[in-house]
Design a protein around this motif. Structure first.
Motif, short mmCIF file in Angstrom:
data_model
loop_
_atom_site.label_atom_id
_atom_site.label_comp_id
_atom_site.label_asym_id
_atom_site.label_seq_id
_atom_site.Cartn_x
_atom_site.Cartn_y
_atom_site.Cartn_z
N ASP A 12 0.84 -1.20 0.00
CA ASP A 12 0.00 0.00 0.00
C ASP A 12 0.88 1.24 0.00
OD1 ASP A 12 -2.29 -1.53 0.20
OD2 ASP A 12 -2.63 -1.12 2.33
N GLY A 27 -3.26 -4.98 2.43
CA GLY A 27 -4.08 -6.05 1.86
C GLY A 27 -5.06 -6.59 2.87
N SER A 28 -6.24 -6.97 2.36
CA SER A 28 -7.30 -7.42 3.26
C SER A 28 -6.88 -8.65 4.07
CB SER A 28 -8.57 -7.70 2.46
OG SER A 28 -8.31 -8.57 1.39
N PHE A 31 -4.27 -7.70 7.11
CA PHE A 31 -4.88 -7.11 8.32
C PHE A 31 -5.77 -8.14 9.02
CE2 PHE A 31 -3.97 -3.16 5.93
CZ PHE A 31 -3.37 -2.41 6.91
N PHE A 78 0.32 -7.12 -5.79
CA PHE A 78 -0.80 -6.16 -5.83
C PHE A 78 -0.36 -4.87 -5.12
CE2 PHE A 78 -4.46 -4.30 -3.67
CZ PHE A 78 -5.45 -4.29 -4.64
N ASN A 122 -11.71 -8.96 0.72
CA ASN A 122 -12.03 -8.14 -0.42
C ASN A 122 -11.14 -8.43 -1.63
OD1 ASN A 122 -12.67 -5.99 -2.07
ND2 ASN A 122 -11.36 -4.58 -0.92
N PHE A 148 -15.29 -1.04 -5.81
CA PHE A 148 -14.60 -1.49 -7.03
C PHE A 148 -15.30 -2.72 -7.63
CE2 PHE A 148 -11.00 -3.61 -9.20
CZ PHE A 148 -10.42 -2.55 -9.88
N THR A 230 -6.36 2.87 6.97
CA THR A 230 -6.31 1.73 6.03
C THR A 230 -6.32 0.41 6.79
OG1 THR A 230 -4.94 3.08 4.60
CG2 THR A 230 -5.03 0.73 4.09
N GLY A 231 -7.18 -0.47 6.34
CA GLY A 231 -7.20 -1.81 6.95
C GLY A 231 -8.11 -1.90 8.15
N GLY A 233 -11.28 -1.84 8.29
CA GLY A 233 -12.39 -2.75 7.99
C GLY A 233 -11.97 -4.22 8.08
N ASP A 234 -10.80 -4.52 7.56
CA ASP A 234 -10.32 -5.91 7.57
C ASP A 234 -9.90 -6.32 8.97
OD1 ASP A 234 -10.50 -6.05 4.68
OD2 ASP A 234 -8.83 -4.64 4.75
P1 AMP Z 1 -9.93 -1.35 4.32
O1 AMP Z 1 -9.28 -0.05 4.72
O2 AMP Z 1 -10.20 -2.26 5.45
O3 AMP Z 1 -11.09 -1.16 3.40
O4 AMP Z 1 -8.86 -2.16 3.44
C1 AMP Z 1 -7.78 -1.56 2.81
C2 AMP Z 1 -6.93 -2.64 2.16
O5 AMP Z 1 -7.63 -3.18 1.03
C3 AMP Z 1 -5.63 -2.09 1.67
O6 AMP Z 1 -4.58 -2.61 2.43
C4 AMP Z 1 -5.56 -2.48 0.18
O7 AMP Z 1 -4.35 -3.12 -0.14
C5 AMP Z 1 -6.72 -3.42 -0.02
N1 AMP Z 1 -7.44 -3.15 -1.27
C6 AMP Z 1 -7.77 -1.96 -1.79
N2 AMP Z 1 -8.44 -2.11 -2.97
C7 AMP Z 1 -8.54 -3.45 -3.17
C8 AMP Z 1 -9.14 -4.26 -4.22
N3 AMP Z 1 -9.75 -3.71 -5.28
N4 AMP Z 1 -9.05 -5.60 -4.09
C9 AMP Z 1 -8.45 -6.14 -3.03
N5 AMP Z 1 -7.86 -5.46 -2.02
C10 AMP Z 1 -7.92 -4.11 -2.08
#
Ligand code: AMP
Length: 302
Positions: A12, A27-28, A31, A78, A122, A148, A230-231, A233-234
């Motif tokens: 990221d 990445g989802s 986290f 990614f 995700n 997305f 960031t992350g 949600g995950d």
């Molecule tokens: P969140 O903030 O919990 O929504 O998740 C953010 C994470 O989702 C980041 O670490 C990104 O690497 C990952 N991410 C963002 N867009 C995508 C996507 N289109 N597909 C898969 N993972 C994604």
């Protein structure tokens, strides 16, 4: 009771009002796994490229996270870029370089196939479906998605939702997915697509859970110094599914505690860039903050 997770393992590049982090672990699945591993063993399925090195792998070491399902292939990992607005609530995606994800075909190692709990992080709903096809009657299937994929893969997403027990999404995604601006109506429409339980996350305003038992409103912990959302949600999903997996039951009281555990873990994650805070986090800190939640939302109705 182990948890199988499939999702992105990413680099990221993030800009927030506090600063900038370049090509850090994200990445989802990253986290999620770090959060869930506080409660249960995690089997991670994902893909990275040759640029994903020892430094990133070290983040998963020493935890109950099995990496046999993390494929390493030719190409680049990614890479997602995002920028947060001053209120830290809304963000703009600057780029999504799918890279090795473009040709990813999830292969679930034999011994992962009986994992009783599955979290479909995700990624492309087509891939989420391929994973579900390879597991044997899991007790709990939870899943996440984002704008997305709601834009680009709606048909596959509908097929998937029909097969999941719990969907976790944020409020704008719930509105987009249902076409309803009112969240109660949105929840009814989304639950009619399949998931019995729907958790709608509202960032710093907490989460609302809709189930057969009705609705549960959970506050978010008031964090004073948010560095990088960031992350969140995950991480929420990791705390939530991890708690449910360890409890082994999904009655209403357990579901409520799981939501609060999700909020607790997410509140730590935002205190630093990338997965940094999850790496320094202790069980004692988690339990202390979890207990504070009771006081946050409790009141005496006389
Ligand atoms: P969140 O903030 O919990 O929504 O998740 C953010 C994470 O989702 C980041 O670490 C990104 O690497 C990952 N991410 C963002 N867009 C995508 C996507 N289109 N597909 C898969 N993972 C994604």
């Amino acid at each position: 009771m182990s948890i199988l997770v499939v999702g992105s393992v990413a680099f990221d590049t993030v800009e927030t009002p506090v600063g900038r982090a370049e090509k850090v672990l994200g990445g989802s699945a990253s986290f999620f796994s770090l959060a869930a591993s506080f409660f249960e063993s995690v089997n991670l399925v994902g893909v990275v490229g040759r640029d994903f090195g020892e430094e990133q792998l070290a983040c998963f070491a020493g935890r109950d996270i099995d990496l046999e399902g993390l494929e390493r292939v030719e190409g680049e990992t990614f890479h997602w870029g995002g920028r947060y607005a001053d209120d830290l609530n809304s963000r703009e995606t600057l780029f999504t370089h799918l890279n090795v994800f473009e040709s990813f075909k999830p292969k679930i190692p034999e011994r992962y196939r009986t994992s009783p709990n599955v979290f479909l992080g995700n990624i492309d709903p087509v891939l989420q479906l391929e994973v579900l096809d390879q597991v044997q009657e899991p007790r709990l299937v939870a899943c996440d998605t984002m704008n997305f994929w709601i834009d680009g893969r709606l048909e596959a997403l509908h097929e998937l939702l029909n097969r999941v027990d719990v969907l976790l999404i944020n409020d704008s995604e719930a509105r987009q997915l249902s076409g309803e601006s009112n969240l109660v109506k949105a929840a009814r429409a989304i639950r009619a697509l399949g998931p019995r339980t729907l958790v709608i996350k509202k960032g710093e305003h907490g989460a609302v859970t809709f189930s057969d038992e009705g609705c549960f409103i959970a506050a978010a912990f008031p964090v004073e110094d948010v560095v990088d959302p960031t992350g969140a949600g995950d991480t929420f999903a990791g705390g939530f599914v991890g708690y449910l997996a360890a409890a082994g039951t999904i009655d209403d009281a357990t579901l409520r505690r799981a939501v609060i555990m999700g909020s607790t873990l997410a509140s730590f994650s935002v205190e630093a860039f990338s997965v940094e805070r999850l790496l320094s986090l202790t069980r004692d800190e988690i339990h202390a903050r979890f207990r504070v939640f009771k006081h946050l939302i409790d009141f005496d109705p006389l």
